[in-house]
Design a protein around this motif. Structure first.
Motif, PDB file in Angstrom:
ATOM      1  N   SER A  46      59.315  18.785  38.157  1.00 53.22           N
ATOM      2  CA  SER A  46      59.244  20.078  37.459  1.00 53.22           C
ATOM      3  C   SER A  46      60.342  21.037  37.924  1.00 53.22           C
ATOM      4  N   THR A  47      60.967  20.738  39.059  1.00 54.54           N
ATOM      5  CA  THR A  47      62.015  21.589  39.617  1.00 54.54           C
ATOM      6  C   THR A  47      62.891  20.742  40.540  1.00 54.54           C
ATOM      7  N   ILE A  48      64.093  21.222  40.819  1.00 61.16           N
ATOM      8  CA  ILE A  48      64.979  20.539  41.770  1.00 61.16           C
ATOM      9  C   ILE A  48      64.408  20.613  43.180  1.00 61.16           C
ATOM     10  N   ASN A  49      63.581  21.643  43.423  1.00 61.21           N
ATOM     11  CA  ASN A  49      63.101  21.907  44.779  1.00 61.21           C
ATOM     12  C   ASN A  49      61.873  21.062  45.123  1.00 61.21           C
ATOM     13  N   ASN A  50      61.814  20.604  46.368  1.00 58.43           N
ATOM     14  CA  ASN A  50      60.647  19.867  46.871  1.00 58.43           C
ATOM     15  C   ASN A  50      59.661  20.846  47.499  1.00 58.43           C
ATOM     16  N   ILE A  51      58.427  20.410  47.640  1.00 57.16           N
ATOM     17  CA  ILE A  51      57.484  21.181  48.446  1.00 57.16           C
ATOM     18  C   ILE A  51      57.225  20.365  49.706  1.00 57.16           C
ATOM     19  N   GLN A  52      57.091  21.072  50.824  1.00 57.13           N
ATOM     20  CA  GLN A  52      56.854  20.374  52.085  1.00 57.13           C
ATOM     21  C   GLN A  52      55.360  20.217  52.326  1.00 57.13           C
ATOM     22  N   ILE A  53      54.956  18.966  52.620  1.00 60.95           N
ATOM     23  CA  ILE A  53      53.571  18.671  52.981  1.00 60.95           C
ATOM     24  C   ILE A  53      53.538  18.438  54.486  1.00 60.95           C
ATOM     25  N   VAL A  54      52.716  19.218  55.202  1.00 59.31           N
ATOM     26  CA  VAL A  54      52.583  19.060  56.648  1.00 59.31           C
ATOM     27  C   VAL A  54      51.305  18.261  56.920  1.00 59.31           C
ATOM     28  N   VAL A  55      51.437  17.132  57.636  1.00 56.83           N
ATOM     29  CA  VAL A  55      50.308  16.225  57.851  1.00 56.83           C
ATOM     30  C   VAL A  55      50.016  16.109  59.347  1.00 56.83           C
ATOM     31  N   ASP A  56      48.766  16.324  59.702  1.00 61.64           N
ATOM     32  CA  ASP A  56      48.297  16.062  61.072  1.00 61.64           C
ATOM     33  C   ASP A  56      48.075  14.552  61.171  1.00 61.64           C
ATOM     34  N   VAL A  57      48.956  13.859  61.926  1.00 62.34           N
ATOM     35  CA  VAL A  57      48.951  12.400  61.969  1.00 62.34           C
ATOM     36  C   VAL A  57      47.609  11.869  62.480  1.00 62.34           C
ATOM     37  N   GLU A  58      47.098  12.508  63.528  1.00 66.06           N
ATOM     38  CA  GLU A  58      45.837  12.046  64.137  1.00 66.06           C
ATOM     39  C   GLU A  58      44.693  12.094  63.127  1.00 66.06           C
ATOM     40  N   LYS A  59      44.710  13.145  62.300  1.00 61.98           N
ATOM     41  CA  LYS A  59      43.619  13.364  61.344  1.00 61.98           C
ATOM     42  C   LYS A  59      43.573  12.261  60.275  1.00 61.98           C
ATOM     43  N   LEU A  60      44.753  11.900  59.743  1.00 60.52           N
ATOM     44  CA  LEU A  60      44.780  10.919  58.644  1.00 60.52           C
ATOM     45  C   LEU A  60      45.078   9.496  59.124  1.00 60.52           C
ATOM     46  N   GLY A  61      45.609   9.378  60.324  1.00 60.12           N
ATOM     47  CA  GLY A  61      45.839   8.037  60.880  1.00 60.12           C
ATOM     48  C   GLY A  61      47.246   7.528  60.635  1.00 60.12           C
ATOM     49  N   GLU A  62      47.847   7.043  61.710  1.00 60.06           N
ATOM     50  CA  GLU A  62      49.243   6.581  61.641  1.00 60.06           C
ATOM     51  C   GLU A  62      49.390   5.402  60.668  1.00 60.06           C
ATOM     52  N   ASP A  63      48.431   4.477  60.705  1.00 61.35           N
ATOM     53  CA  ASP A  63      48.513   3.305  59.821  1.00 61.35           C
ATOM     54  C   ASP A  63      48.394   3.698  58.352  1.00 61.35           C
ATOM     55  N   PHE A  64      47.546   4.707  58.074  1.00 65.07           N
ATOM     56  CA  PHE A  64      47.378   5.173  56.688  1.00 65.07           C
ATOM     57  C   PHE A  64      48.692   5.742  56.147  1.00 65.07           C
ATOM     58  N   LEU A  65      49.440   6.429  57.021  1.00 66.71           N
ATOM     59  CA  LEU A  65      50.675   7.103  56.584  1.00 66.71           C
ATOM     60  C   LEU A  65      51.860   6.145  56.424  1.00 66.71           C
ATOM     61  N   LYS A  66      51.789   4.958  57.037  1.00 65.19           N
ATOM     62  CA  LYS A  66      52.942   4.032  57.040  1.00 65.19           C
ATOM     63  C   LYS A  66      53.515   3.743  55.650  1.00 65.19           C
ATOM     64  N   PRO A  67      52.658   3.468  54.640  1.00 64.25           N
ATOM     65  CA  PRO A  67      53.226   3.138  53.316  1.00 64.25           C
ATOM     66  C   PRO A  67      53.816   4.349  52.579  1.00 64.25           C
ATOM     67  N   ILE A  68      53.652   5.563  53.139  1.00 56.67           N
ATOM     68  CA  ILE A  68      54.204   6.754  52.464  1.00 56.67           C
ATOM     69  C   ILE A  68      55.679   6.867  52.833  1.00 56.67           C
ATOM     70  N   THR A  69      56.502   6.133  52.071  1.00 59.65           N
ATOM     71  CA  THR A  69      57.951   6.113  52.313  1.00 59.65           C
ATOM     72  C   THR A  69      58.662   6.663  51.073  1.00 59.65           C
ATOM     73  N   THR A  70      59.976   6.821  51.164  1.00 56.93           N
ATOM     74  CA  THR A  70      60.771   7.331  50.039  1.00 56.93           C
ATOM     75  C   THR A  70      60.467   6.548  48.760  1.00 56.93           C
ATOM     76  N   GLY A  71      60.109   7.276  47.695  1.00 58.28           N
ATOM     77  CA  GLY A  71      59.826   6.635  46.414  1.00 58.28           C
ATOM     78  C   GLY A  71      58.361   6.425  46.130  1.00 58.28           C
ATOM     79  N   ALA A  72      57.510   6.484  47.162  1.00 57.78           N
ATOM     80  CA  ALA A  72      56.066   6.301  46.945  1.00 57.78           C
ATOM     81  C   ALA A  72      55.505   7.498  46.177  1.00 57.78           C
ATOM     82  N   SER A  73      54.416   7.251  45.430  1.00 60.35           N
ATOM     83  CA  SER A  73      53.787   8.357  44.698  1.00 60.35           C
ATOM     84  C   SER A  73      52.422   8.652  45.311  1.00 60.35           C
TER      85      SER A  73
END
Length: 468
Positions: A46-73
């Protein structure tokens, strides 16, 4: 995930609803961070600009976050807060994330690094996801909207001309044929000509090169119309300025002469440039900073001065003087030559330093329908010439005299069987009328600062290339 109504990033970035729970969905541009905290740059187009998402790693889990790489939706629920970092006012502190689709870093071609335009053309199905092409295609939408608004606000009617046609408007002959016949079994007459009796239309048919002739029919009944649709040229031009399939805008106005036509063209193109500056500044600024440092200045420059009105003959004199003073052109300059892009750009960029409308071209190098001047040598043509582009608009006052038009058609050997309906406008209530054509992608080249026309249309069609 808790059901929260999605908000687009373009709206969130303007929001001051700090502390509220929001949902945002998009594609990951980057993810970085430490063992404790992860930062995701998310973009939804919707815009050229990104929004920053701040994630507490401990809360959501390191393994859960692993697949969130460039291009993932992903879909993110979180709290909108004022941003501590530079460059954005707000960010989202994530409470829940849902992963829709992953993008394997080993095979996803748009990793976070610079890519060449040539490479991106090879993956035209993915290139809209880059910042550059997101910007270009948002500008493309805005320009299309501005064009419709400009004409609608001035009482023009949008008129749909056929894409399949049996007439060649330009007399150029470089047309794509449309047929249902078996190409391996063409029936021919005794002269070796193909027999079209059994074909879908019963005659030779092609994709249109222009809607102008049909547009003239409409203008001589509705008063003022414009077309805006795809056109096709089968010329084998592998240049940064030519496409085989492109979009064209063609206004046609009854009772307008060449001067009215020039005024309309100047007003129209300035309106489009102003619209881009008013409505697409984030995207234009990005393109200015990344590709063409003079882009914004050039766009503003076009608005501040009236365009120069110059006859072809005067233009040739200026070019001949330049040659006499040591200027070297690749192509020769003489009266009667069809000007090359380098000649047009010299007049605009070096001599006048502003856009030029060149008029009164030799009739030999212009189309059959242009109104002839009294000198018998020139016609009331007009080309609008722009910096970096050369010709961006071509038009003319049309020949309204039946006899003169018929003579010209016969001189050029254009088949009468294709032209009877067009000549009828000169037989029944003929009027002076004028119009022009603007190649939409040429306008976009100017507004985006791109160097190659293949980069302002989603899926370029050029010789030996019809991918996607």
């Amino acid at each position: 995930m808790e059901l929260v109504k999605r908000t687009k990033i373009v709206d969130l970035l303007k929001s001051e609803a700090y502390g509220s729970t929001v949902n945002v969905k998009g594609w990951v541009r980057t993810r970085r961070g430490s063992k404790q905290v992860s930062f995701i740059a998310l973009n939804d187009g919707s815009t050229i600009n990104n929004i920053q998402i701040v994630v507490d790693v401990e809360k959501l889990g390191e393994d859960f976050l692993k697949p969130i790489t460039t291009g993932a939706s992903i879909s993110v629920n979180g709290v909108l807060v004022q941003s501590q970092g530079k460059g954005q006012n707000v960010e989202i502190q994530a409470t829940e994330i849902e992963i829709y689709g992953t993008a394997d870093p080993n095979t996803y071609p748009l990793q976070k690094k610079g890519h060449s335009m040539e490479f991106l053309r090879e993956i035209a199905h993915l290139r809209p996801r880059t910042n550059t092409f997101g910007a270009i295609f948002r500008i493309r939408h805005n320009m299309a909207y501005a064009i419709h608004k400009f004409f609608h606000d001035r009482g023009f009617f949008y008129f749909h001309t056929p894409i399949i046609t049996a007439s060649d408007c330009e007399g150029a002959g470089q047309m794509f044929q449309v047929t249902t016949m078996n190409l391996y079994d063409m029936k021919k007459d005794e002269n070796g000509s193909i027999i079209y009796d059994g074909d879908f239309f019963g005659k030779q048919a092609s994709l249109t090169v222009s809607g102008q002739l049909e547009g003239e029919l409409a203008a001589t009944s509705l008063g003022q119309i414009y077309t805006f649709g795809p056109t096709f040229r089968a010329e084998n031009s592998n240049t940064p300025r030519h496409l085989a399939e492109f979009w064209m805008i063609e206004p046609e106005v009854a009772f307008n002469d060449i001067n009215d036509n020039m005024e309309l063209a100047e007003e129209f193109i300035k309106y489009c440039v102003q619209w881009a500056l008013d409505n697409c500044m984030d995207d234009i600024k990005f393109l200015n900073d990344m590709f063409d440092k003079g882009l914004i200045e050039r766009l503003q420059g076009v608005l501040k001065d009236s365009f120069v009105r110059l006859t072809y003959t005067e233009g040739i004199k200026i070019l001949e003087e330049a040659v006499a003073n040591g200027k070297q052109f690749e192509f020769p300059v003489y009266w009667g030559v069809d000007l090359a892009s380098e000649h047009e750009r010299y007049l605009v960029e070096d001599h006048f330093k502003k856009p030029v409308i060149l008029t009164d071209y030799p009739k030999e190098i212009k189309a059959f329908y242009m109104k002839q001047n009294e000198d018998g040598k020139t016609v009331r043509a007009m080309d609008v010439l722009f910096p970096k582009i050369g010709e961006i608009i071509g038009g003319s006052e049309r020949e309204e005299s039946y006899d003169k038009l018929l003579t010209r058609i016969e001189e050029l050997g254009i088949p009468m069987k294709d032209m009877w309906w067009y000549l009828d406008t000169r037989r029944f209530g003929t009027v002076p009328h004028s119009g022009f054509g603007l190649g939409f992608e040429r306008l976009l080249l100017f507004v985006t600062g791109m160097a190659n026309i293949r980069d302002v249309i989603p899926f370029p069609r050029t010789p030996k290339n019809a991918e996607f």
